[in-house]
Design an enzyme around this catalytic site. Sequence first.
Site, mmCIF file in Angstrom:
data_model
loop_
_atom_site.group_PDB
_atom_site.id
_atom_site.type_symbol
_atom_site.label_atom_id
_atom_site.label_comp_id
_atom_site.label_asym_id
_atom_site.label_seq_id
_atom_site.Cartn_x
_atom_site.Cartn_y
_atom_site.Cartn_z
ATOM 1 C CB ILE A 13 77.345 99.051 20.458
ATOM 2 C CG1 ILE A 13 76.400 97.875 20.269
ATOM 3 C CG2 ILE A 13 77.494 99.400 21.947
ATOM 4 C CD1 ILE A 13 76.967 96.542 20.743
ATOM 5 N NE ARG A 81 72.961 86.544 18.310
ATOM 6 C CZ ARG A 81 71.887 85.969 18.817
ATOM 7 N NH1 ARG A 81 71.495 84.769 18.394
ATOM 8 N NH2 ARG A 81 71.162 86.590 19.738
ATOM 9 C CG ASN A 119 77.877 88.767 22.148
ATOM 10 O OD1 ASN A 119 77.948 88.344 23.291
ATOM 11 N ND2 ASN A 119 76.857 89.500 21.704
ATOM 12 C CG ASP A 150 71.675 89.275 29.531
ATOM 13 O OD1 ASP A 150 71.158 89.247 28.406
ATOM 14 O OD2 ASP A 150 72.846 88.920 29.753
ATOM 15 C CG HIS A 178 75.402 88.260 27.034
ATOM 16 N ND1 HIS A 178 74.165 88.823 27.306
ATOM 17 C CD2 HIS A 178 75.726 88.647 25.779
ATOM 18 C CE1 HIS A 178 73.763 89.520 26.257
ATOM 19 N NE2 HIS A 178 74.690 89.426 25.309
HETATM 20 P P1 NAD Z 1 78.984 96.926 14.382
HETATM 21 O O1 NAD Z 1 79.444 96.065 13.266
HETATM 22 O O2 NAD Z 1 77.903 97.899 14.132
HETATM 23 O O3 NAD Z 1 80.210 97.729 14.999
HETATM 24 C C1 NAD Z 1 81.409 97.099 15.331
HETATM 25 C C2 NAD Z 1 82.522 98.101 15.175
HETATM 26 O O4 NAD Z 1 83.737 97.442 15.532
HETATM 27 C C3 NAD Z 1 82.691 98.618 13.728
HETATM 28 O O5 NAD Z 1 82.727 100.020 13.704
HETATM 29 C C4 NAD Z 1 84.030 98.033 13.306
HETATM 30 O O6 NAD Z 1 84.768 98.865 12.416
HETATM 31 C C5 NAD Z 1 84.726 97.915 14.645
HETATM 32 N N1 NAD Z 1 85.875 97.010 14.623
HETATM 33 C C6 NAD Z 1 86.022 95.837 13.977
HETATM 34 N N2 NAD Z 1 87.260 95.343 14.196
HETATM 35 C C7 NAD Z 1 87.884 96.234 14.998
HETATM 36 C C8 NAD Z 1 89.168 96.302 15.565
HETATM 37 N N3 NAD Z 1 90.088 95.339 15.362
HETATM 38 N N4 NAD Z 1 89.468 97.362 16.333
HETATM 39 C C9 NAD Z 1 88.552 98.339 16.572
HETATM 40 N N5 NAD Z 1 87.325 98.342 16.049
HETATM 41 C C10 NAD Z 1 87.000 97.288 15.274
HETATM 42 O O7 NAD Z 1 78.564 95.922 15.576
HETATM 43 P P2 NAD Z 1 77.721 96.280 16.888
HETATM 44 O O8 NAD Z 1 76.299 96.095 16.613
HETATM 45 O O9 NAD Z 1 78.223 97.555 17.428
HETATM 46 O O10 NAD Z 1 78.167 95.061 17.846
HETATM 47 C C11 NAD Z 1 79.482 94.952 18.308
HETATM 48 C C12 NAD Z 1 79.647 93.715 19.177
HETATM 49 O O11 NAD Z 1 78.869 93.833 20.376
HETATM 50 C C13 NAD Z 1 79.183 92.430 18.514
HETATM 51 O O12 NAD Z 1 80.111 91.408 18.791
HETATM 52 C C14 NAD Z 1 77.864 92.122 19.192
HETATM 53 O O13 NAD Z 1 77.544 90.760 19.179
HETATM 54 C C15 NAD Z 1 78.161 92.605 20.589
HETATM 55 N N6 NAD Z 1 76.981 92.872 21.436
HETATM 56 C C16 NAD Z 1 77.065 92.542 22.751
HETATM 57 C C17 NAD Z 1 76.015 92.790 23.601
HETATM 58 C C18 NAD Z 1 76.112 92.449 25.052
HETATM 59 O O14 NAD Z 1 75.080 92.419 25.733
HETATM 60 N N7 NAD Z 1 77.282 92.216 25.604
HETATM 61 C C19 NAD Z 1 74.844 93.394 23.100
HETATM 62 C C20 NAD Z 1 74.784 93.722 21.766
HETATM 63 C C21 NAD Z 1 75.863 93.452 20.924
HETATM 64 C C1 LMR Z 2 72.112 90.855 22.782
HETATM 65 O O1 LMR Z 2 71.860 90.207 23.791
HETATM 66 O O2 LMR Z 2 71.280 91.611 22.244
HETATM 67 C C2 LMR Z 2 73.495 90.778 22.207
HETATM 68 O O3 LMR Z 2 74.269 89.798 22.813
HETATM 69 C C3 LMR Z 2 73.514 90.690 20.717
HETATM 70 C C4 LMR Z 2 73.012 89.389 20.178
HETATM 71 O O4 LMR Z 2 73.720 88.772 19.374
HETATM 72 O O5 LMR Z 2 71.904 88.980 20.511
#
Ligand code: NAD
Ligand code: LMR
Length: 329
Positions: A13, A81, A119, A150, A178
Amino acid sequence: MVSVAILGAAGGIGQPLSLLMKLNAHVTKLNLYDIVNVTGVAADISHVATNSEVKSFLGADKLAQAVTDVDLVIIPAGVPRKPGMTRDDLFKINAGIVKGLVEAVADNSPRAFICIISNPVNSTVPIAAEVLKGRGIYDPKRLFGVTTLDVVRASRFVRDIRPKIDAATLRIPVIGGHSGNTIVPLLSMASTPLDLSETEIAELTNRIQFGGDEVVKAKDGAGSATLSMAYAGARFADSLIRAIKGEKTVEPTFIHLAADEAGAEAYRKLGVGSLEFFAVPVELGSQGVARIMPLNGNVTDGEREAVAVAVNALDANISTGLNFVRHSA
Ligand code: NAD
Ligand code: LMR
């Protein structure tokens, strides 16, 4: 002038979100922080021909600097996830990550607006609130769980079955939380009346609630939504930035209802009761939450029942977050 820090900027992200924030004309400073790979990400994005200054902050010893003198902090740091996992399964790792990052923000930019993407949002936002309370600087109007994806999915999934609808302008309030059945789309309150059958409502509601799982399954072990999330996160950040600059904007977001108790009353009557945190449509202003928007009409019996289910699950998620900070002194 708006200074933005993205924590977790080198992730799935974080990278596209950083790019989209580089394209935001209101942003003057963009601090990109991660514990890996962020030097290259920042160098790359810094060549995009907009006026903001991009700086990279690699590793824990640069965190304080990354979040000093910033107006807005966006947190997508943490693990995503894999198939078979729930968002709550991420708590073990992400709770500590979010706690540490918010502590640093509290110590270095206590008035910053904080947007949490990591998350499980239903628990990480209460963690952030508790950290800020512990530092004596908590303002519930300035803390947001980003649930925009969402809302984005709701508009797009409706268009899949009503091809004449413009997905870009259709607005459907999504309230609750969420994750799975804590996500409650209010299809009856769409900005354009939808005239859906009971079957269509049931199928759409289920798809919006479990849209994240569609992506997790399709990525097959390589993570969860990143590109659509970056779009949604940038849209929320842009609404907040425009509000800071004096516009009134509206976005549903997971907040502490103490931010506007009078506005929360309508949702409490809907069955939210004494729950502290809930996603509601919020009017954003220069100080963050300006007001919780009223419900636009009467909810259906089905929507009321969905709220009851969401509230039970949310209650547990919120307590898990609050207790994590309270018991980890
Ligand atoms: P990713 O693994 O691709 O990226 C996560 C990044 O966080 C990595 O670059 C990692 O090095 C970094 N990181 C880990 N620990 C850290 C720390 N202590 N300080 C700073 N950076 C740190 O994961 P992603 O696909 O980017 O997802 C990230 C989060 O977002 C997940 O928890 C995912 O579930 C959540 N997410 C939320 C939503 C939403 O709607 N709110 C949607 C999608 C994903
Ligand atoms: C989403 O809604 O896509 C995120 O919260 C990532 C997930 O774990 O589904």
